[in-house]
Write a protein that holds these residues in place. Structure first.
Motif, PDB file in Angstrom:
ATOM      1  N   SER A  15       0.850  -1.190   0.000  1.00  0.00           N
ATOM      2  CA  SER A  15       0.000   0.000   0.000  1.00  0.00           C
ATOM      3  C   SER A  15       0.887   1.242   0.000  1.00  0.00           C
ATOM      4  O   SER A  15       1.758   1.382   0.862  1.00  0.00           O
ATOM      5  CB  SER A  15      -0.896  -0.032   1.247  1.00  0.00           C
TER       6      SER A  15
ATOM      7  N   ARG B  83       0.955   5.238   0.405  1.00  0.00           N
ATOM      8  CA  ARG B  83       0.054   6.242   0.987  1.00  0.00           C
ATOM      9  C   ARG B  83       0.697   7.627   0.997  1.00  0.00           C
ATOM     10  O   ARG B  83       1.706   7.841   1.650  1.00  0.00           O
ATOM     11  CB  ARG B  83      -0.336   5.832   2.409  1.00  0.00           C
ATOM     12  N   ASN B  84       0.108   8.495   0.209  1.00  0.00           N
ATOM     13  CA  ASN B  84       0.511   9.898   0.171  1.00  0.00           C
ATOM     14  C   ASN B  84       2.018  10.062  -0.054  1.00  0.00           C
ATOM     15  O   ASN B  84       2.673  10.878   0.596  1.00  0.00           O
ATOM     16  CB  ASN B  84       0.085  10.578   1.481  1.00  0.00           C
TER      17      ASN B  84
ATOM     18  N   SER C 248      -1.214   7.721  -3.795  1.00  0.00           N
ATOM     19  CA  SER C 248      -1.732   6.607  -2.987  1.00  0.00           C
ATOM     20  C   SER C 248      -2.362   5.566  -3.907  1.00  0.00           C
ATOM     21  O   SER C 248      -3.128   5.929  -4.802  1.00  0.00           O
ATOM     22  CB  SER C 248      -2.816   7.090  -2.021  1.00  0.00           C
TER      23      SER C 248
ATOM     24  N   ASP D 132      -3.026   0.831  -3.958  1.00  0.00           N
ATOM     25  CA  ASP D 132      -2.704  -0.478  -3.389  1.00  0.00           C
ATOM     26  C   ASP D 132      -2.395  -1.471  -4.505  1.00  0.00           C
ATOM     27  O   ASP D 132      -2.883  -1.333  -5.620  1.00  0.00           O
ATOM     28  CB  ASP D 132      -3.912  -1.049  -2.611  1.00  0.00           C
TER      29      ASP D 132
ATOM     30  N   GLY E 142       5.614  10.349   3.188  1.00  0.00           N
ATOM     31  CA  GLY E 142       4.586   9.361   2.849  1.00  0.00           C
ATOM     32  C   GLY E 142       5.020   7.973   3.290  1.00  0.00           C
ATOM     33  O   GLY E 142       6.083   7.810   3.899  1.00  0.00           O
TER      34      GLY E 142
END
Ligand SMILES: Nc1ncnc2c1ncn2[C@@H]1O[C@H](COP(=O)(O)OP(=O)(O)O)[C@@H](O)[C@H]1O
Ligand code: SF4
Ligand SMILES: [Mg+2]
Length: 425
Positions: free
Chosen positions: A21, A23-24, A50, A52, A85
């Motif tokens: 994942s 994220r940001n 972001s 997955d 991130g």
């Protein structure tokens, strides 16, 4: 033996679980100038991404050259450290992914698990294969580094890997230059497979190859995925490849994700004007080649000063007044007009949305003022202008405030970052 190892590992892997994942995530490169090499700005190569990757799936990553695909891939593969991130990876700790699964914060043994489970194949296999290294050493190195095999066992493991990519024992003691481009890419794939990873990041793996060879490598990747239950992050600028390979597609523009969703949805019902423009510019291979293709106008703006709001607004054919118009849009306009740009003396910026532009003479100021009120600028930009005053040699301008344009749900795993279609517009 290999089959047994693989089936044991496959049994532990559950299709559909999130494996990785992002994220940001941001990766900014400093721009240095002068003798002291002081930092004068940053190239925002990846700027808040972001998404997955699930076990066993292929995520296609598309976008024009320079939009940050390679930088993002290298972050995912652990080859470069992000500026900020998070990247979370499921190392088998159990439970849903969380802060304990951050690759930059996990214990050493779990970090090793992540590294061996995430491998990368590059476009340029000439650069990624050492020209003075024999195939057996190149493919065998990961096995040696991770103490997986040595001596005759290592040789047999390398032969197994070569056979899996359509090569064989006769290739063990040759150098990279003795192979064709397609064969070299098979060697890179064999090396990536050596530690039996769960994820392979493929950065334009077929872009340097002839079309017929491309198809063979794509088939090989397809077969390997089925047998080994691999996940792929498949980076390419070729949408026809994504269409054939990817379960889900992510579109990037200037360091950001602008759309993502199931590949069928993206190709059948894209919501973002940038994805639509890419699809029109690069039709499917099956399309009639005699049909003229639409292309995007203009160039990608400088990633060191990306446009506000929706970053695509400087090129978007359907931009609205809510798309993030700003003072920099006028600066870009002036840069395209040599005469006006040369007579620009200063930009007194109050905010990103408000400034006074001063020129060498009143004629130049009047010319800009007239241009900003005419169809030389998009109607959306004119509508977004709240103030446009001419005061001697100065043009004062203010744009209206707009909301941030972020990804919003469009149903069934489809997201797009566009004001159109957002909340029924
Ligand atoms: N090491 C680096 N130093 C400075 N800028 C870089 C570096 N690597 C990439 N960039 C810049 O980051 C942006 C994204 O590059 P890249 O990730 O290679 O995009 P893509 O793979 O989509 O073509 C580009 O503007 C590129 O010039
Ligand atoms: S928000 Fe949508 S309409 Fe506005 S510039 Fe971006 S892509 Fe175009
Ligand atoms: Mg690249």
């Amino acid at each position: 033996m290999m089959q047994q190892r693989l089936s044991e590992k496959s049994a532990q892997r559950k299709a559909g679980d999130t494996l990785l994942s992002v994220r940001n995530l941001c990766k900014h490169f400093p721009i240095r100038e002068g003798i002291l090499q002081s930092t004068v700005g940053h190239v925002r190569a990846v700027d808040g991404v972001s998404f997955d990757i699930r076990r066993g799936e292929t995520v296609g990553l598309v976008g024009e050259s320079g939009c940050g695909k390679t930088t993002l891939s290298q972050c995912v593969a652990g080859l470069t450290t992000p500026t900020s991130g998070e990247i979370l990876f499921d190392t088998g700790r159990g439970g849903p992914l969380g802060q304990e699964d951050r690759i930059d914060a996990m214990p050493r043994d779990r970090y090793r698990t992540y590294r061996r489970n995430t491998q990368m194949v590059f476009q340029d296999n000439f650069a990624s294969l050492n020209p003075r290294e024999l195939v057996i050493d190149c493919i065998g190195r990961p096995l040696r580094v991770y103490n997986e095999a040595s001596g005759s066992e290592l040789t047999e493991r390398v032969v197994e890997l070569l056979e899996q990519v359509g090569l064989g024992r006769q290739h063990l003691y040759r150098y990279p230059h003795q192979f064709s481009g397609g064969q070299r890419q098979r060697i890179s794939i064999a090396r990536a497979l050596a530690l039996d990873p769960e994820l392979i990041v493929l950065d334009e793996p077929t872009s340097a190859l002839d079309v017929s060879v491309q198809a063979q490598i794509l088939n090989l990747l397809w077969d390997l995925q089925k047998h080994r239950h691999l996940a792929y992050l498949f980076v390419t600028h070729d949408l026809s490849v994504v269409r054939h390979m990817a379960d889900r597609t992510v579109t990037m523009y200037l360091g950001r994700v602008v759309e993502q969703g199931p590949t069928e949805t993206i190709f059948g019902n894209a919501a973002h004007p940038y994805t639509k423009a890419l699809l029109a510019a690069k039709p499917d291979l099956d399309d009639d080649p005699s049909v003229p293709i639409a292309t995007l106008e203009g160039v990608v703006p400088d990633p060191a000063r990306p446009p506000k709001g929706c970053r695509f607004h400087t090129r978007c054919p359907v931009a609205t007044p809510d798309c993030g118009w700003e003072v920099d849009d006028i600066v870009r306009l002036l840069e395209a007009d040599e005469t006006l740009f040369q007579s620009l003396q200063g930009v007194a910026r109050k905010t990103d949305l408000e400034a006074g532009l001063t020129f060498a003479d009143e004629t130049a100021a009047a010319a800009l003022h007239a241009a900003l009120g005419s169809d030389r600028v998009p109607l959306a930009m004119r509508t977004a202008t709240e103030t446009l005053d001419l005061n001697g040699k100065t043009v004062n301008i203010r744009f209206r405030e707009t909301e941030e344009v972020s990804l919003t749900d469009r149903g069934e795993g489809h997201q797009a970052a566009c004001v159109l279609g957002r909340g029924g517009q």
